[in-house]
Design an enzyme around this catalytic site. Structure first.
Site, PDB file in Angstrom:
ATOM      1  CG  HIS A   1      47.901  98.791  63.585  1.00  0.00           C
ATOM      2  ND1 HIS A   1      47.160  97.685  64.675  1.00  0.00           N
ATOM      3  CD2 HIS A   1      48.829  97.431  64.184  1.00  0.00           C
ATOM      4  CE1 HIS A   1      47.162  96.613  65.628  1.00  0.00           C
ATOM      5  NE2 HIS A   1      47.927  96.552  64.936  1.00  0.00           N
TER       6      HIS A   1
ATOM      7  CG  ASP B   1      43.977 106.651  59.039  1.00  0.00           C
ATOM      8  OD1 ASP B   1      44.201 105.404  59.629  1.00  0.00           O
ATOM      9  OD2 ASP B   1      43.055 106.937  59.164  1.00  0.00           O
TER      10      ASP B   1
END
Ligand code: GDG
Length: 757
Positions: free
Chosen positions: A196, A403
């Site tokens: 992730h 991110d």
């Protein structure tokens, strides 16, 4: 713009074409058990007033996964968020029983493990490193030991549910060793892994002391998914550099398994976010916000309080904007929601202080009696409050320094369904490649951000709607449900074409054996490197010598009067003679240039070497500026080895060299690419030509030809139909069969030797 996205969409549309096949596939795998593994369970347990309280998460991942597991026998394995030191044995049993109702199973962690594994290796080593905060990354043996231990605990608990045909889906950076641990115990399980967070570039990843173990852990999976294709590339490069494992367009062949890597950009529950602003409660909250914000333009920022999210730099850029645009004083408010996170890790405590100091400084500097430029909230909001904030914001301000994806950006877009709104977005977020219509910024460029904030506030509503619509179209199509089902479908597509299926079956081996037994005159044409001996990436010839087993088999085969055993290799004649000194087998060196007959080397009819000089000059020039490159001068060919050259440089030099060599126009001279080398030789000088001569020597009852690389393909092409041909490895070949590896070749030769006296 990132090319991978278009590749990704292409793959999706391609998938639709195969919808029919997928449905069949789906029907087949729906009956199998699905095991989800993530560090945290979607159910959290807390002790409130002495009693255990269970709270179910309504987070995106839980919902997305629940759509694919709804009609399946499934279980979610993970830590329920409470340290086991605080629990009695009876309570643990009760937790295990109660979690069953949620289709969950607990992994219990002690406070020590929470500190060393979770706050330690996961959040103080891996998280900062993978987000390029190398200076925050702490490398301690005790953290690593705990990471290994806890991955082992997860393996034990997960294995309770895994059979050889289960689907297991492992999530995130906390469990990178788990795929290998599961594979060891259930070799045939279908194991998927999804990361992730970003997979960093090779130069960053190589700083991790345990990098090889981490890569090997991941390679236990059949499918390894990332948010973007950049992360896929970074991962592939690291496996290549650290483990020496190459890939073919993202497919890795490792330990006789096929491992697929690909990009799966995670989505959100679009409808849930799009519809919620219309609910009664959200409307009510929005009204209160309106009163409070007094028709000011609202810039919203929502993040976990994490240094990767770039909150201090964002505040600096906002300050610059206020400085340069006094006309916006009293007209604009930055609503900064910094959700508490990982307060037990030192770097996070410092970050909170920095943010709070900056907020009070900016507010102190610009506020008036009836206006403060920043409204700062350090708390968790419920879903209705959060959607209300999104829906009410004129500008969404998302500028992480790094991110993996960033769901906040997608959620804002969904809550503005059919409405205007502007997204200012960092190009360092994975989501940036999907949202080119956002106002993208470099999060380190204060001036650029200040300018984009101004552009966002000034943008015409028509333009806002146009950009929003394009982004909404994309975000609403690839939802979290779609992401989860796409991943599982791909997992099945990968495991349904296992490498082993391509290899020779017992019946085929028996057929070769039967033909061998019947025959009175047999020709065995065998390549050497990669066929009788595994590849040795070293120029040292001693390391490439045949094993005792190989010598024994070849000797025994050759002693049988019915057999003619010939080694056909690209190696120079000196090497072959050293390798097979006392065995009277046929030897052919340099792809057919030299034939060893009656105790001496004879030039084959295919040779000439007049052409070499100009080629050698070019090769030398390239070798001088390519560290690690080696030139091998054989009698009838030249070889440029690049096995010791950095892969990227090797690729560039190889391509440049090929182009330059093409300019030297000698008839019949060709440049051939082999295993980490380029070979220059006469086109008519190849293994196929010499094999043709050998085959026509005699009327053979049985011909067997085995080889592993492109030079052996030349032989396979010229063999008569009745000949048996075998390619070593899973790759496509003109040979009739594929065989697993060198050991399998030796087993076969041994079997023949024992069968046909
Ligand atoms: C990791 C990766 C990747 C936030 N505040 C509140 C709240 N949230 C919710 C948001 C959003 C989620 O938390 C945050 O997701 P992000 O993607 O923005 O960031 P990470 O937490 O760092 O997630 C990231 C993600 O995994 C998924 O793969 O995108 O790159 O770092 O859903 O809505 N929710 C509620 N109240 C809050 O105050 N209810």
């Amino acid at each position: 713009m990132d090319r991978p996205t278009s590749r990704f969409w292409f793959r999706l549309t391609e998938k639709l074409d195969y919808a029919y096949n997928v449905r069949i596939l789906e029907a087949r795998y729906m009956s199998k058990k699905l095991i989800i593994v993530s560090t945290r369970l979607p159910v959290t347990i807390k002790r409130v007033d002495g009693k255990l309280q269970f709270t179910q998460s309504s987070g995106g991942l839980a919902t997305g996964v629940s759509t694919v597991s709804r009609n399946r026998d499934s279980v979610w394995v993970g830590w329920p968020g409470i340290a086991s030191d605080d629990l009695t044995k009876k309570e643990m049993q009760e937790i295990t029983r109660k979690l069953k109702e949620f289709k969950c199973h607990p992994v219990f962690l002690t406070q020590d493990q929470v500190d060393l594994y979770y706050s330690g290796y996961c959040n103080a080593t891996l998280w900062p490193l993978f987000h390029y905060f190398t200076e925050n990354s702490q490398f301690h043996r005790r953290y690593w030991r705990s990471y290994q231990e806890v991955n082992g605990l997860f393996a034990d608990e997960t294995l309770r549910f895994v059979t050889n045909d289960s689907d297991v889906w492992v999530h995130d950076y906390q469990l990178m060793l788990l795929p290998k641990l599961l594979r060891k115990n259930r070799p045939n399980a279908h194991i998927g892994y999804f990361l992730h967070i970003p997979f960093p570039s090779y130069e960053i990843f190589r700083l991790l002391p345990e990098r090889n173990q981490v890569l090997e852990g991941l390679l236990g999976a059949d499918l390894i998914g990332f948010h973007t294709y950049d992360y896929v590339r970074h991962f592939l490069r690291s496996t290549q550099r650290h483990l020496g494992i190459d890939n073919q367009l993202g497919t890795i062949y490792y330990e006789n398994r096929k491992i697929q890597t690909d990009a799966f950009p995670i989505g959100i529950e679009y409808d849930k976010f799009a519809k919620n602003p219309k609910s009664r409660r959200v409307k009510k909250i929005t009204k209160t916000l309106d009163v409070f914000q007094k028709n000011k333009k609202v810039i919203l920022a929502v993040d976990r309080t994490d240094y990767s999210k770039g909150i201090p730099a964002r505040l600096d850029a906002y300050e610059l904007f206020l400085e340069q645009h006094p006309e916006y004083h009293n007209e604009v408010v930055l609503l900064l929601l910094a959700v508490p996170s990982r307060g037990d890790v030192e770097a996070y405590k410092e970050l909170r202080q920095t943010i709070e100091q900056k907020v009070s400084r900016i507010n102190g500097r610009f506020s008036s009696v009836d206006w403060s430029p920043i409204n700062y909230l350090h708390q968790h909001m419920d879903f209705d409050e959060l959607t209300s904030l999104y829906a009410n914001a004129d500008v969404m301000y998302v500028t992480p320094l790094r991110d993996g994806m960033n769901l906040v950006a997608k959620e804002y877009i969904a809550t503005h369904h059919n409405k205007d709104g502007v997204l200012v977005l960092s190009e360092m977020a994975g989501v940036a490649s999907e949202l080119p219509e956002a106002l993208q910024v470099n999060p380190n460029n204060k001036q650029e951000i200040a300018n984009r904030l101004f552009d966002a506030l000034e943008m015409h509503p028509k333009e806002q709607k146009k950009r929003m619509k394009a982004m909404q179209q994309r975000v609403s199509t690839y939802t979290i449900e779609r992401w989860a089902s796409d991943f599982l479908e791909q997992l099945h597509a990968t495991v349904n074409t296992p490498v082993d299926h391509q290899f020779m079956k017992k019946a085929e081996t028996n057929e070769i054996r039967a033909d061998y037994v019947k025959a009175d005159s047999r020709l065995l044409l065998l390549d050497y490197d990669g066929t009788l001996r595994s590849f040795v990436d070293s120029p040292d010839e001693k390391k490439a010598k045949p094993s005792k087993r190989v010598k024994k088999i070849l000797k025994a085969l050759q002693e049988n009067k019915k057999n003619e055993v010939v080694i056909i290799s690209g190696r120079p004649k000196r090497a072959l003679r050293t390798f097979f000194q006392n065995i009277k087998i046929g030897l052919i060196a340099e792809h057919g240039a030299w034939v060893y007959k009656a105790g001496s080397w004879v030039k084959s009819s295919l040779t000439s070497s007049k052409w070499k000089e100009p080629y050698l000059d070019v090769l030398k020039r390239y070798a001088d500026r390519t560290p690690g490159a080696i030139i091998e001068e054989k009698d009838y060919s030249l070889v440029w080895h690049f096995r010791n050259v950095t892969p990227d440089l090797a690729f560039v030099r190889k391509e440049e060299l090929k182009m330059e060599l093409q300019n030297i126009a000698f008839d019949d001279i060709g440049v051939f690419e082999g295993h980490k080398m380029l070979e220059i030789k006469a086109q008519s000088l190849h293994k196929g030509a010499i094999a043709t001569e050998l085959i026509s020597d005699k009327k053979w009852d049985f011909i067997l030809c085995i080889g592993d690389d492109y030079t052996d393909e030349d032989m396979f092409h010229v063999l008569p139909e009745r000949a048996h041909s075998i390619h070593v490895g899973p790759e496509e070949s003109a040979a009739k069969h594929n065989i697993k590896d060198v050991d399998a070749v030796l087993d076969l030769l041994e079997l023949l030797e024992n069968s046909g006296k």
